[in-house]
Motif scaffolding. Structure first.
Motif, PDB file in Angstrom:
ATOM      1  N   LEU A   5      14.529 -20.798  24.088  1.00 12.02           N
ATOM      2  CA  LEU A   5      14.755 -19.677  24.378  1.00 12.02           C
ATOM      3  C   LEU A   5      15.333 -18.338  25.792  1.00 12.02           C
ATOM      4  O   LEU A   5      16.505 -18.412  26.068  1.00 12.02           O
ATOM      5  N   VAL A   6      14.394 -18.726  26.589  1.00 12.92           N
ATOM      6  CA  VAL A   6      14.673 -19.015  28.224  1.00 12.92           C
ATOM      7  C   VAL A   6      16.001 -19.449  28.945  1.00 12.92           C
ATOM      8  O   VAL A   6      16.821 -19.119  29.260  1.00 12.92           O
ATOM      9  N   SER A   7      16.182 -20.549  28.127  1.00 13.29           N
ATOM     10  CA  SER A   7      17.059 -21.254  28.776  1.00 13.29           C
ATOM     11  C   SER A   7      18.096 -20.892  28.023  1.00 13.29           C
ATOM     12  O   SER A   7      19.087 -21.034  29.203  1.00 13.29           O
ATOM     13  N   ARG A   8      18.651 -20.606  27.243  1.00 11.80           N
ATOM     14  CA  ARG A   8      19.973 -20.550  26.803  1.00 11.80           C
ATOM     15  C   ARG A   8      19.862 -19.257  28.089  1.00 11.80           C
ATOM     16  O   ARG A   8      20.576 -18.573  27.531  1.00 11.80           O
ATOM     17  N   VAL A   9      18.475 -17.633  27.599  1.00  9.62           N
ATOM     18  CA  VAL A   9      19.249 -16.638  28.865  1.00  9.62           C
ATOM     19  C   VAL A   9      19.624 -16.949  29.985  1.00  9.62           C
ATOM     20  O   VAL A   9      20.838 -16.211  30.540  1.00  9.62           O
ATOM     21  N   GLY A  10      19.051 -18.109  30.642  1.00 10.84           N
ATOM     22  CA  GLY A  10      19.291 -18.043  32.042  1.00 10.84           C
ATOM     23  C   GLY A  10      20.828 -19.332  32.702  1.00 10.84           C
ATOM     24  O   GLY A  10      20.969 -19.017  32.588  1.00 10.84           O
ATOM     25  N   ALA A  11      20.348 -20.918  32.237  1.00  6.66           N
ATOM     26  CA  ALA A  11      21.175 -21.835  32.174  1.00  6.66           C
ATOM     27  C   ALA A  11      22.659 -21.307  31.832  1.00  6.66           C
ATOM     28  O   ALA A  11      23.490 -21.813  32.572  1.00  6.66           O
ATOM     29  N   ASP A  12      22.447 -21.581  30.008  1.00  3.44           N
ATOM     30  CA  ASP A  12      24.128 -21.434  29.269  1.00  3.44           C
ATOM     31  C   ASP A  12      24.486 -20.362  29.846  1.00  3.44           C
ATOM     32  O   ASP A  12      25.921 -20.321  29.657  1.00  3.44           O
ATOM     33  N   THR A  13      24.131 -19.619  29.781  1.00  2.00           N
ATOM     34  CA  THR A  13      24.635 -17.613  30.504  1.00  2.00           C
ATOM     35  C   THR A  13      25.077 -17.790  31.514  1.00  2.00           C
ATOM     36  O   THR A  13      26.765 -17.500  31.837  1.00  2.00           O
ATOM     37  N   THR A  14      25.132 -18.293  32.600  1.00  2.00           N
ATOM     38  CA  THR A  14      25.703 -18.512  33.864  1.00  2.00           C
ATOM     39  C   THR A  14      27.023 -19.619  33.884  1.00  2.00           C
ATOM     40  O   THR A  14      27.922 -19.519  34.816  1.00  2.00           O
ATOM     41  N   LEU A  15      26.871 -20.659  33.162  1.00  2.00           N
ATOM     42  CA  LEU A  15      28.209 -21.584  32.441  1.00  2.00           C
ATOM     43  C   LEU A  15      29.131 -20.374  32.321  1.00  2.00           C
ATOM     44  O   LEU A  15      30.513 -21.584  33.236  1.00  2.00           O
ATOM     45  N   LEU A  16      29.108 -19.870  31.763  1.00  2.00           N
ATOM     46  CA  LEU A  16      30.203 -18.895  31.480  1.00  2.00           C
ATOM     47  C   LEU A  16      30.859 -18.084  32.112  1.00  2.00           C
ATOM     48  O   LEU A  16      32.373 -17.952  32.338  1.00  2.00           O
ATOM     49  N   ARG A  17      30.158 -18.546  33.543  1.00  2.00           N
ATOM     50  CA  ARG A  17      31.048 -17.806  34.396  1.00  2.00           C
ATOM     51  C   ARG A  17      31.965 -18.496  34.667  1.00  2.00           C
ATOM     52  O   ARG A  17      33.158 -17.680  35.898  1.00  2.00           O
TER      53      ARG A  17
END
Length: 590
Positions: free
Chosen positions: A123-135
């Motif tokens: 869950l933490v990874s989704r908030v961190g790494a996954d959101t960054t990829l949208l940028r």
């Protein structure tokens, strides 16, 4: 091409779901698009001016202002690109901010059952790494491709005017490259989703090891945990290599297409110059427009690749966002107690945890707790004591029967209204990383420092304020590691006292406390119970003997209800618990 589905490679999202995340600031987006269009116009003017310069040189005509204008266009184009890049970076940060806020808001409202079924690190990874990829969708060319498309269209029109035959040959080569890239992009999306899944597994393994680092070291398991995390890191590495391998196909496909287009134009165009069908200035102009198209084509290809990667990450984000929040579908009525009704009552309650194949942990549980009294729940491990608290807090809803607070079925009222009337102190007394003040204000954000100190004094914790120069600003450490077990318990009780709820649930754990801490904790429990309806999951007889009633549970069933004296006579299990020191006799030291 980018349809929403979930396959073997994990959840995926659609482009339609991606668009709302890309437009959090329409002003910045509009500014970036305007700059992109102006940059395209400046770029398109340069080959036309260059062609005119060559034509004038061929005719021996005066160049006049053309060289200066061409230089001005080059400088202006560079400035427009730089400012547009800045706007896109700022817009990208807004995308990440919006996505993280949306994801966190949904995540913290998920039903407790979802947290029980998922790994925290993932869950933490989704908030961190996954959101960054949208940028990357913005910063790697999506908005830039708007201007790029205009540049491509303008260049195509100019090339059509110069020589339709050369344009037709160029388009044939480039269309073949585009078709090949469209085949590659879905593979890239799936590979990216799988890579992000592996990053989530790695984060989960690391969070587990760090969170239990003392246990890991005490068990001599450090090397094994390092090896386990190393395996997860290796799996993430392998998944990342697969993404790199697939994305690397885009570069040669595009590069070969450009080279072929250049060679075709140079060869056929040179032949047409030789035959006098076009002039040298026209051929140079055509080549300049072709080169002008290369960068926008690369931007479009990069945008497609970025979208493919982002959709893989967005699929993991949307998997959480699509889950129903805890409040969804619940009744919105406030809790208004019925006069003269028991403050808490279980009426034929049965319960099975989700995913347990219907195996119940509570069976026809019934008992009532009058307002202002203290009820102790006792029984062996696995009897269902903590489950009753989970049902009262509506972390779960009863499978059968009713749970009532103030005579009202808890399923008929808003969760926030229900929980505002219930204070809950868990067995492991969670303490949040931060300061004493942060922990105490968790349920009472408007409490003053005087209120906080009074609450600490009521549970004999005034020493926590004076032991450090920081006072209430003293750090408690991750999980309260800087406090003793007894201090954590009493701090949790003080936190519940500040919330001033009329019902108090205390999962009293004294098994690991020394006699002094146990006495302090018992005194804190006595203070907490004053003027409240209290339910205590009791582990020691010292807590039980003062209760107005005791509920004996075993195997998820109520075996007996009564006072201490009554149960010593009426309940064999209760006598056994006392005899085996699970409930220590009141006159013996703990």
């Amino acid at each position: 091409m980018f349809g929403r589905r979930r396959g073997d490679d994990g959840p995926r999202a659609s482009v339609r779901e991606l668009l709302p995340y890309l437009f959090p600031r329409k002003d910045l987006l509009a500014g970036a698009i305007v700059l992109s269009v102006l940059g395209a116009a400046a770029a398109l003017a340069q080959p036309a001016l260059a062609q005119e310069l060559i034509a004038r040189v061929e005719r021996s005509s005066p160049l006049e202002w053309l060289p200066a204008l061409l230089l001005v266009l080059v400088v202006v184009g560079a400035l427009l690109d730089g400012f547009q890049h800045f706007l896109l970076q700022v817009l990208g940060e807004h995308v990440v901010l919006l996505t993280r806020r949306t994801l966190v808001a949904r995540m913290l409202r998920l039903p407790v059952a979802e947290f029980d079924a998922r790994r925290l690190g993932d869950l933490v990874s989704r908030v961190g790494a996954d959101t960054t990829l949208l940028r990357a969708v913005l910063t790697q060319g999506l908005v830039e491709s708007v201007g790029g498309l205009l540049t491509i269209v303008g260049a195509v029109i100019a090339m059509l005017v110069i020589d339709p035959l050369l344009l037709g040959l160029t388009v044939l080569v480039l269309v073949g490259a585009i078709v090949a890239m469209l085949v590659v992009m879905p593979l890239l999306t799936r590979a990216s989703a799988a890579a992000q899944e592996q990053v989530g597994h790695l984060t989960s393994a690391l969070e587990r090891a760090i969170g239990a680092v003392r246990t890991v070291r005490a068990a001599g398991a450090t090397d094994r945990e390092i090896a386990t995390i190393g395996e997860r890191a290796g799996a993430a590495f392998g998944a990342g290599i697969r993404v790199a391998r697939i994305s690397a196909l885009v570069v040669p496909i595009f590069g070969v297409a450009v080279q072929l287009a250049f060679l075709v134009v140079l060869g056929v165009g040179g032949l047409r110059v030789a035959t006098g069908e076009i002039g040298i200035a026209q051929l140079v102009g055509f080549l300049l427009f072709l080169f002008l198209m290369i960068m926008p084509l690369g931007q479009v290809a990069g945008a497609i690749a970025a979208i493919s990667v982002a959709l893989g990450a967005l699929g993991r984000i949307q998997e959480i966002v699509r889950l129903p929040a805890e409040e969804d579908g619940d009744a919105e009525a406030l809790l208004v107690p019925v006069p003269d009704a028991p403050m808490v009552a279980f009426d034929g309650v049965g319960f099975a945890y989700p995913g347990s194949d219907g195996r119940k942990v509570l069976h026809d549980v019934s008992f009532a707790v009058p307002a202002g009294t203290r009820t102790a729940l006792v029984g062996p491990s696995g009897a269902g004591k903590s489950t009753t608290f989970a049902l009262l807090e509506r972390f779960y809803d009863a499978t059968d029967g009713r749970v009532l607070v103030g005579g009202v079925d808890v399923r008929e009222v808003d969760r926030a209204s229900l929980r505002a009337r219930i204070g809950y102190v868990e067995q492991d007394a969670p303490v949040l990383a931060g300061t004493l003040r942060d922990n105490l204000r968790l349920g009472a954000p408007d409490a003053t420092d005087d209120d906080l100190e009074a609450a600490l004094a009521s549970v004999n914790l005034s020493s926590l304020v004076t032991r450090s120069d920081a006072g209430l600003g003293a750090e408690v450490g991750e999980g309260g590691v800087l406090l003793s077990g007894g201090e954590r318990q009493r701090l949790a009780i003080a936190r519940a006292l500040l919330a001033a709820a009329p019902v108090l649930l205390l999962d009293e754990s004294t098994a690991n406390l020394d006699a002094r801490n146990e006495a302090s904790l018992k005194a804190a429990l006595d203070v907490a119970s004053e003027g409240r309806t209290t339910l205590v999951i009791a582990h020691r007889l010292a807590t039980v003997v003062d209760a107005d009633q005791i509920v004996v549970l075993d195997g998820g069933r109520v075996l007996a209800v009564g006072t201490h004296e009554e149960l010593l006579t009426a309940s064999p299990l209760y006598r056994e618990l006392a005899a085996h020191q699970l409930l220590a006799p009141a006159d013996e030291p703990a």
